[in-house]
Design an enzyme around this catalytic site. Structure first.
Site, PDB file in Angstrom:
ATOM      1  N   HIS A  95       1.967   8.170   0.849  1.00  0.00           N
ATOM      2  CA  HIS A  95       2.612   7.082   0.094  1.00  0.00           C
ATOM      3  C   HIS A  95       2.992   5.933   1.025  1.00  0.00           C
ATOM      4  O   HIS A  95       3.553   6.122   2.089  1.00  0.00           O
ATOM      5  CB  HIS A  95       3.824   7.578  -0.696  1.00  0.00           C
ATOM      6  CG  HIS A  95       4.845   8.307   0.121  1.00  0.00           C
ATOM      7  ND1 HIS A  95       4.712   9.634   0.494  1.00  0.00           N
ATOM      8  CD2 HIS A  95       6.047   7.903   0.614  1.00  0.00           C
ATOM      9  CE1 HIS A  95       5.775  10.009   1.184  1.00  0.00           C
ATOM     10  NE2 HIS A  95       6.595   8.973   1.275  1.00  0.00           N
ATOM     11  N   LEU A  96       2.616   4.765   0.559  1.00  0.00           N
ATOM     12  CA  LEU A  96       2.899   3.529   1.312  1.00  0.00           C
ATOM     13  C   LEU A  96       4.192   2.940   0.764  1.00  0.00           C
ATOM     14  O   LEU A  96       4.309   2.682  -0.435  1.00  0.00           O
ATOM     15  CB  LEU A  96       1.730   2.553   1.112  1.00  0.00           C
ATOM     16  CG  LEU A  96       1.858   1.162   1.731  1.00  0.00           C
ATOM     17  CD1 LEU A  96       1.891   1.237   3.250  1.00  0.00           C
ATOM     18  CD2 LEU A  96       0.693   0.263   1.281  1.00  0.00           C
TER      19      LEU A  96
END
Length: 677
Positions: A95-96
């Site tokens: 996840h960014l």
DNA sequence: GTTCTAGAAC
DNA sequence: GTTCTAGAAC
């Protein structure tokens, strides 16, 4: 650990999606550590950054693209964000983080929270990509390094302040945010202060051109619009599309443009079936307020609430107003129009006494003049109605035989004519006005009433408002301001709205109605009103109200009506069901719009929704009359050869042809042309 | 006494 | 990731 799979559960639920593509989704962080905190996750099962290799570079670009988009969708500024990964993520699924740099949030609770975003434990997107490109992987930090980074003192990300504990840091961050907000507000105030507010209004006509709103007629070189503050019952502007400020900027080369403006002026006058062309003045203001050349087309009654200042009167009734043919002649002869000096302009604006434009009356008081103009207007309306009745009788006499019915009808009409309120002017108008001035204006405290209740008057501000839902009403409920008139004075006496700001531009449905208008106008601009709203990225679909939001517009704040063009029902017409055998008052109004206005009767007067017509409210009714060709505006100009299209238009030969006046496709929802555009 | 933090539990 | 809580810090 089941909790570490929470992110995967989150992305399965489409309710959480802000943006979704075939490759990834954007969701809001459930425990945001700043005012904006979003997560961009791939749909592919990539547990963390430690599984990344060069094959994922295109996917990473997609994630970064969505990071950009979520910032835009939220109406935020990209520079206020930091975008990257945690070096030691705790949740499953790559996840960014897309997080705003303010870090003001109740969910920011621990030192670990802070340092995971504000030390090397936070790996900026570019840094990660560079490492994956170089090493084909991202390697885990040694535990000692992680521990050191977690133990880093709480250093502010916006200054050199080191907080002793997290609550102090949070207080400090909140102060930063407050300062920034204040600075931004001050900047805007300074910007506004430097800007002369008048300049904004001067550009109003240019804005109207740009917005393409409320065009009555549009051509490639100019448009016709209603005047926002009409100084007469009928007041239009023909605005040039070319960037010319006023007539003083014109030269001989502009003569074709002038001709074109005049064509449009005639076109809009042609649409005013209820007012004869010679009652219109056409010309320019030499010293105009607006930053755009515009030709005034104004009826000569000058009977309007907007006529509030002496300078308003003088701007149309002195040298400040240059009749079209004069402007045309000057450009033809000398190739330019001289400006009027500022001193001379002021002198003309304030010039007294005020001379009536229709008789010898003069006064120093605008209020006197307004009352005087009101009487002129009343008289003109009375004559108009008499003429109309006379025409009816003559037409009936033209029939082959005068039957009993016709006789009785004629006598009815004659009776109507007799019953019509008669107010013969026993004394000259100016004497009446002086008497009135001496005795006060108890009846007209705010000046003579303007015929704003006449729904056919194009200057009636309520003319195009949706029809009132005619139902029995309980006693009026006061609104917040306590001003009952704010509900809209349709059918009631118009009350000037004091210092209220000008009405906002009308929506698109204020467009001219009737099929003839669609031949030329371009009111429906899908690109502006929604169907053509800018699409974002071909590949993704923002999630929200069903349509792509405009960039820079927060989700969930759009009104569905803004971006979707759905014209409201035509105004002034019946919307509630009426029993077949019963003609409602509103139905009668609809008939009126087709040139067959029913006579007023006391029964209708008792109707709660519509008042008896006063002498003011009978204008603009009935059949079109033959136009007077002796329009002074038409002399001395190259338009004399123009055929009068209107003189024979729809003129009934006998009463039996009256029904043929109605357009074949006319119905109660389709106003006739006689609506004053 | 209160506030803050780090670690355990989930 | 969060919440809870014992114990350190003040």
């Amino acid at each position: 650990m089941s909790w570490s799979n929470n992110l995967v559960k989150e992305i399965v639920n489409s309710k959480n999606h802000i943006i979704v593509t075939e490759l990834a989704v954007v969701i809001a962080d459930k425990f945001p550590k700043a005012r904006h905190h979003y997560l961009v996750l791939p749909l592919a099962d990539i547990p963390s950054i430690f599984q990344l290799n060069r094959s994922h570079l295109s996917l990473l670009n997609e994630l970064h693209f969505l990071a950009h988009n979520v910032v835009e969708v939220k109406g935020a500024c990209w520079d206020d964000f930091q975008v990257g990964f945690h070096a030691e993520p705790s949740m499953q699924r790559l996840h960014l983080h897309v997080i705003s740099k303010d870090f003001v949030s109740p969910c920011l609770k621990t030192k670990k929270h802070w340092n995971s975003f504000n030390t090397d434990l936070f790996v900026p997107f570019e840094k990660l990509v560079a490492q994956v490109e170089k090493d084909n992987c991202f390697t885990r930090f040694p535990k000692s390094l992680k521990d050191d980074l977690l133990a880093t003192p709480l250093l502010c990300n916006q200054c050199k302040f080191i907080a002793p504990n997290l609550p102090t840091l949070k207080e400090h961050l909140a102060k930063h945010l407050e300062d920034r907000t204040q600075k931004s507000q001050n900047y805007n105030l300074e910007k506004m202060a430097k800007h002369d507010p008048k300049d904004y209004f001067r550009d109003e006509l240019s804005r109207k051109l740009k917005d393409k709103k409320n065009f009555i007629i549009e051509s490639d070189r100019a448009v016709v619009i209603k005047a926002d503050f009409p100084k007469s019952q009928y007041h239009f502007r023909v605005v040039a599309k070319e960037e010319l400020r006023d007539v003083t900027q014109l030269n001989g080369d502009h003569l074709p443009l002038l001709d074109h403006l005049m064509d449009l002026a005639h076109e809009v006058i042609e649409k005013q079936d209820h007012l004869e062309p010679h009652h219109f003045r056409i010309g320019f203001k030499v010293n105009t307020f607006w930053n755009r050349l515009n030709l005034h087309v104004i009826s000569d009654d000058f009977y309007s609430v907007a006529m509030k200042r002496v300078r308003h009167w003088n701007s149309f009734n002195s040298e400040l107003f240059m009749p079209f043919h004069v402007a045309h002649m000057m450009l033809s002869l000398q190739g330019s129009i001289d400006p009027i000096s500022e001193e001379k302009c002021k002198e003309l604006q304030l010039k007294l006494p005020l001379h009536c434009n229709q008789c010898e009356f003069e006064t120093n008081l605008l209020l006197d003049l307004k009352f005087h103009l009101f009487q002129h207007w009343q008289g003109r309306e009375r004559e108009w109605k008499q003429k109309k009745n006379l025409d009816k009788i003559l037409k009936m006499l033209e029939t082959t035989s005068v039957s009993e019915d016709a006789t009785s009808n004629a006598s009815e009409i004659g009776k109507e004519s007799i019953e019509m309120p008669q107010k013969p002017l026993a004394t000259p108008l100016h004497c009446q006005a002086k008497d009135q001035a001496a005795n006060g204006y108890a009846e007209y405290v705010s000046g003579p009433p303007v015929n704003m209740m006449n729904i056919q008057n194009p200057n009636n501000p309520f003319r195009n408002t949706p029809p009132l839902n005619i139902k029995p009403l309980a006693s009026p409920q006061p609104n917040h301001s306590g001003n009952h008139m704010a509900h809209g004075p349709r059918g009631a006496f118009f009350k000037p709205r004091g210092n209220m700001a000008p009405r906002a531009p009308r929506p698109m449905w204020n467009a001219p109605r009737g099929p003839q208008n669609h031949q030329r106008n371009s009111f429906m601009h899908p690109g502006i009103n929604g169907f053509g709203a800018p699409t974002q990225h071909q590949g993704y679909q923002p999630v929200g109200l069903g349509q792509a939001p405009m960039f820079g517009q927060p989700m969930g704040m759009r009104h569905p009506g803004f971006n979707s063009f759905r014209p409201p029902p035509p105004t002034n017409y019946l919307v509630h069901p009426t029993p077949p055998n019963q003609t409602s008052v509103v139905s009668q109004v609809a008939l009126t719009s087709q040139g067959a206005r029913p006579k007023w009767n006391p029964q209708n007067a008792n109707n709660q929704n519509r008042q008896a017509p006063t002498p003011n409210s009978i204008s603009n009714q009935g059949n079109p009359t033959e136009k007077n060709l002796q329009n002074p505006n038409q002399s001395n100009r190259p338009y004399q050869n123009k055929t009068n299209k209107k003189s024979n238009k729809n003129k009934p030969q006998n009463p039996n042809q009256k029904s043929s006046q109605q357009k074949p496709n006319s119905n109660v929802n389709q106003p006739a042309q006689t609506q004053g555009v």
